[in-house]
Design a protein around this motif. Structure first.
Motif, mmCIF file in Angstrom:
data_model
loop_
_atom_site.group_PDB
_atom_site.id
_atom_site.type_symbol
_atom_site.label_atom_id
_atom_site.label_comp_id
_atom_site.label_asym_id
_atom_site.label_seq_id
_atom_site.Cartn_x
_atom_site.Cartn_y
_atom_site.Cartn_z
ATOM 1 N N MET A 1 -24.608 -26.613 -55.510
ATOM 2 C CA MET A 1 -25.304 -25.878 -56.854
ATOM 3 C C MET A 1 -26.306 -26.443 -58.021
ATOM 4 O O MET A 1 -25.952 -27.169 -58.680
ATOM 5 N N VAL A 2 -27.003 -25.289 -58.595
ATOM 6 C CA VAL A 2 -28.569 -25.950 -59.422
ATOM 7 C C VAL A 2 -28.319 -25.090 -60.640
ATOM 8 O O VAL A 2 -28.316 -23.444 -60.217
ATOM 9 N N THR A 3 -28.076 -25.837 -61.706
ATOM 10 C CA THR A 3 -28.468 -24.771 -62.326
ATOM 11 C C THR A 3 -29.877 -25.131 -63.456
ATOM 12 O O THR A 3 -30.972 -25.819 -63.439
ATOM 13 N N LEU A 4 -30.560 -23.745 -63.211
ATOM 14 C CA LEU A 4 -32.352 -24.056 -64.037
ATOM 15 C C LEU A 4 -32.937 -23.134 -65.150
ATOM 16 O O LEU A 4 -31.734 -22.383 -65.728
ATOM 17 N N GLY A 5 -33.761 -23.725 -65.452
ATOM 18 C CA GLY A 5 -34.022 -22.813 -67.147
ATOM 19 C C GLY A 5 -35.310 -23.701 -67.603
ATOM 20 O O GLY A 5 -35.940 -25.508 -67.816
ATOM 21 N N PRO A 6 -36.043 -22.569 -68.339
ATOM 22 C CA PRO A 6 -36.776 -23.428 -69.374
ATOM 23 C C PRO A 6 -36.917 -23.845 -70.153
ATOM 24 O O PRO A 6 -36.075 -23.540 -70.436
ATOM 25 N N VAL A 7 -37.975 -25.041 -70.668
ATOM 26 C CA VAL A 7 -37.700 -25.631 -72.013
ATOM 27 C C VAL A 7 -37.699 -24.733 -73.194
ATOM 28 O O VAL A 7 -37.263 -24.605 -73.585
ATOM 29 N N HIS A 8 -39.165 -23.685 -72.210
ATOM 30 C CA HIS A 8 -39.375 -22.809 -73.372
ATOM 31 C C HIS A 8 -39.276 -21.396 -73.207
ATOM 32 O O HIS A 8 -40.119 -21.271 -72.612
ATOM 33 N N PRO A 9 -38.376 -20.790 -72.904
ATOM 34 C CA PRO A 9 -38.360 -19.504 -72.059
ATOM 35 C C PRO A 9 -39.295 -18.978 -72.059
ATOM 36 O O PRO A 9 -40.646 -17.167 -71.001
ATOM 37 N N THR A 69 -37.151 -31.503 -50.618
ATOM 38 C CA THR A 69 -36.850 -32.750 -51.530
ATOM 39 C C THR A 69 -35.947 -33.543 -50.808
ATOM 40 O O THR A 69 -34.996 -33.449 -50.374
ATOM 41 N N PRO A 70 -36.520 -35.222 -50.234
ATOM 42 C CA PRO A 70 -35.828 -35.454 -50.049
ATOM 43 C C PRO A 70 -34.414 -36.481 -50.380
ATOM 44 O O PRO A 70 -34.732 -36.106 -52.071
ATOM 45 N N THR A 71 -33.899 -36.900 -50.159
ATOM 46 C CA THR A 71 -32.716 -37.756 -50.772
ATOM 47 C C THR A 71 -33.206 -39.119 -50.790
ATOM 48 O O THR A 71 -33.569 -39.701 -49.554
ATOM 49 N N LEU A 72 -32.811 -40.027 -52.167
ATOM 50 C CA LEU A 72 -33.681 -41.743 -51.747
ATOM 51 C C LEU A 72 -32.631 -42.587 -51.133
ATOM 52 O O LEU A 72 -31.303 -41.457 -50.915
ATOM 53 N N PRO A 73 -33.002 -43.178 -50.435
ATOM 54 C CA PRO A 73 -32.150 -44.022 -49.705
ATOM 55 C C PRO A 73 -30.906 -44.167 -51.200
ATOM 56 O O PRO A 73 -31.423 -45.283 -52.337
ATOM 57 N N PHE A 74 -29.613 -44.876 -50.659
ATOM 58 C CA PHE A 74 -28.993 -45.634 -52.007
ATOM 59 C C PHE A 74 -28.474 -44.424 -52.595
ATOM 60 O O PHE A 74 -28.465 -44.661 -53.616
ATOM 61 N N SER A 75 -29.257 -43.624 -52.834
ATOM 62 C CA SER A 75 -28.467 -42.302 -53.836
ATOM 63 C C SER A 75 -28.771 -40.970 -52.535
ATOM 64 O O SER A 75 -29.209 -40.845 -52.215
ATOM 65 N N ASP A 76 -27.619 -40.050 -53.521
ATOM 66 C CA ASP A 76 -27.543 -39.153 -53.608
ATOM 67 C C ASP A 76 -27.840 -38.037 -54.396
ATOM 68 O O ASP A 76 -27.487 -36.827 -53.598
ATOM 69 N N ALA A 77 -28.124 -38.733 -55.568
ATOM 70 C CA ALA A 77 -28.592 -37.324 -56.735
ATOM 71 C C ALA A 77 -29.913 -36.805 -56.512
ATOM 72 O O ALA A 77 -30.988 -37.463 -55.841
ATOM 73 N N LEU A 78 -29.745 -35.923 -57.178
ATOM 74 C CA LEU A 78 -31.313 -35.544 -56.602
ATOM 75 C C LEU A 78 -32.527 -35.692 -58.053
ATOM 76 O O LEU A 78 -32.071 -35.821 -59.427
ATOM 77 N N GLU A 79 -33.676 -36.446 -57.458
ATOM 78 C CA GLU A 79 -34.227 -37.635 -58.613
ATOM 79 C C GLU A 79 -35.113 -36.194 -59.244
ATOM 80 O O GLU A 79 -36.486 -35.597 -57.640
ATOM 81 N N THR A 103 -24.404 -34.046 -61.984
ATOM 82 C CA THR A 103 -22.921 -34.201 -62.272
ATOM 83 C C THR A 103 -21.815 -34.183 -60.678
ATOM 84 O O THR A 103 -22.185 -32.514 -60.138
ATOM 85 N N TYR A 104 -21.300 -35.540 -60.808
ATOM 86 C CA TYR A 104 -20.329 -35.121 -59.178
ATOM 87 C C TYR A 104 -19.025 -34.313 -59.798
ATOM 88 O O TYR A 104 -18.770 -34.916 -60.697
ATOM 89 N N LEU A 105 -18.941 -33.831 -59.080
ATOM 90 C CA LEU A 105 -17.689 -32.626 -59.243
ATOM 91 C C LEU A 105 -16.440 -32.787 -59.099
ATOM 92 O O LEU A 105 -15.636 -32.569 -58.664
ATOM 93 N N ASP A 107 -14.318 -34.052 -53.787
ATOM 94 C CA ASP A 107 -14.883 -33.161 -53.373
ATOM 95 C C ASP A 107 -16.346 -32.930 -52.525
ATOM 96 O O ASP A 107 -16.996 -31.597 -51.672
ATOM 97 N N ASN A 108 -17.005 -33.763 -52.577
ATOM 98 C CA ASN A 108 -18.687 -33.631 -52.065
ATOM 99 C C ASN A 108 -19.074 -33.107 -52.873
ATOM 100 O O ASN A 108 -19.915 -32.351 -52.024
ATOM 101 N N THR A 109 -19.142 -32.593 -53.797
ATOM 102 C CA THR A 109 -19.428 -31.775 -54.459
ATOM 103 C C THR A 109 -20.554 -32.243 -55.879
ATOM 104 O O THR A 109 -19.553 -32.643 -56.549
ATOM 105 N N ALA A 110 -21.330 -31.550 -55.972
ATOM 106 C CA ALA A 110 -22.781 -32.089 -57.102
ATOM 107 C C ALA A 110 -22.291 -30.889 -57.891
ATOM 108 O O ALA A 110 -23.929 -29.621 -57.218
ATOM 109 N N GLU A 111 -23.099 -30.544 -59.413
ATOM 110 C CA GLU A 111 -23.994 -29.708 -60.184
ATOM 111 C C GLU A 111 -25.110 -30.286 -60.354
ATOM 112 O O GLU A 111 -25.527 -31.514 -61.354
ATOM 113 N N SER A 112 -26.147 -30.047 -60.625
ATOM 114 C CA SER A 112 -27.472 -30.294 -61.483
ATOM 115 C C SER A 112 -27.869 -29.548 -61.747
ATOM 116 O O SER A 112 -28.183 -28.277 -61.510
ATOM 117 N N ASN A 113 -28.329 -29.867 -63.148
ATOM 118 C CA ASN A 113 -28.853 -29.134 -64.102
ATOM 119 C C ASN A 113 -31.093 -29.555 -63.785
ATOM 120 O O ASN A 113 -30.859 -30.678 -64.310
#
Length: 120
Positions: A1-9, A69-79, A103-105, A107-113
């Motif tokens: 899941m990806v949650t998105l938003g501008p700094v100043h809508p 967007t590639p996943t960097l080596p030794f990391s599964d977080a979105l950079e 945030t890692y939830l 069951d191999n699930t993560a949420e990125s804001n």
């Protein structure tokens, strides 16, 4: 899941006539039966573009193999840096990624804001 938003809508979008883009995820309007679209460069369009860029890995889009967007080596977080490079390389350099938190939830699930803003 990806949650998105501008700094100043208020800095993005507006009620001006502009070209339309097909929505992501792809969906059909249940009332008209037509494809749902969003105004190009609107907050929703930028959110959807960033979501696609974050969820696609390079090579998955055959017509644009560098997109993703590639996943960097030794990391599964979105950079944030890798996501920004993807946006820059694909014509979205005016959108600046301000922050990415994952945030890692379990069951191999993560949420990125992802927080972003439009620059000059």
């Amino acid at each position: 899941m990806v949650t998105l938003g501008p700094v100043h809508p208020s800095t993005v979008g507006g009620a001006h006539p502009c070209p339309m883009a097909i929505s992501f995820p792809f969906r059909v309007d249940p009332h008209s039966g037509g494809v749902v679209t969003v105004p190009e460069s609107s907050t929703q369009h930028i959110n959807e573009t960033i979501a696609i860029a974050a969820m696609v890995h390079p090579g998955e889009k055959h017509l644009n193999p560098n997109f993703g967007t590639p996943t960097l080596p030794f990391s599964d977080a979105l950079e944030a840096g890798a996501l920004q490079l993807n946006l820059n390389d694909n014509g979205w350099g005016h959108v600046r990624v301000v922050n990415v938190t994952t945030t890692y939830l379990g069951d191999n699930t993560a949420e990125s804001n992802i927080t972003w803003e439009v620059g000059n």
